[in-house]
Design a protein around this motif. Structure first.
Motif, short mmCIF file in Angstrom:
data_model
loop_
_atom_site.label_atom_id
_atom_site.label_comp_id
_atom_site.label_asym_id
_atom_site.label_seq_id
_atom_site.Cartn_x
_atom_site.Cartn_y
_atom_site.Cartn_z
N GLY A 1 7.12 -6.22 -3.35
CA GLY A 1 5.79 -6.13 -3.86
C GLY A 1 4.56 -6.98 -3.28
N ARG B 1 -1.34 -3.04 7.24
CA ARG B 1 -1.43 -3.76 6.06
C ARG B 1 -0.33 -3.10 5.33
NH1 ARG B 1 -4.34 -7.20 3.80
NH2 ARG B 1 -6.21 -6.68 5.07
N ALA C 1 9.07 -1.52 4.32
CA ALA C 1 7.81 -1.65 3.69
C ALA C 1 7.07 -0.21 3.85
CB ALA C 1 6.95 -2.79 4.62
N GLU D 1 1.81 -7.70 -0.55
CA GLU D 1 1.16 -7.21 0.40
C GLU D 1 0.81 -8.17 1.79
OE1 GLU D 1 -2.48 -5.18 -0.89
OE2 GLU D 1 -1.22 -3.98 -2.51
N ARG E 1 2.90 -3.06 2.10
CA ARG E 1 3.51 -3.39 0.88
C ARG E 1 5.14 -3.75 1.11
NH1 ARG E 1 1.89 0.15 -2.11
NH2 ARG E 1 0.06 -0.97 -2.95
N ILE F 1 -0.06 0.66 3.71
CA ILE F 1 -0.99 0.65 2.76
C ILE F 1 -2.47 1.13 3.79
CG2 ILE F 1 -2.64 -0.49 1.21
CD1 ILE F 1 -0.11 -2.43 0.96
#
Length: 58
Positions: A44, A34, A21, A46, A36, A24
């Motif tokens: 893809g 957080r 991941a 979140e 993605r 973000i």
């Protein structure tokens, strides 16, 4: 479990379940990021990621 306080947006992580991941946003509470998802069936998406799910920095 890694300390997530200083993980900056843009860093890539290895999560539990062998998922990769990208951060973000660091919520700054020492527990939640957080991210993605970059691999697996949810690529893809979140999501919020808890510190206990972070295995390592990539």
């Amino acid at each position: 479990m890694l300390a997530v306080n200083d993980i900056a947006p843009g860093r890539k992580l290895l999560l539990a379940g062998d998922l990769t991941a990208e951060v973000i946003e660091n919520l700054g509470d020492g527990e939640w990021l957080r991210v993605r998802i970059l691999s697996g069936a949810d690529a893809g998406a979140e999501e919020l990621c808890h510190a206990t799910d972070v295995q390592n920095l990539v």
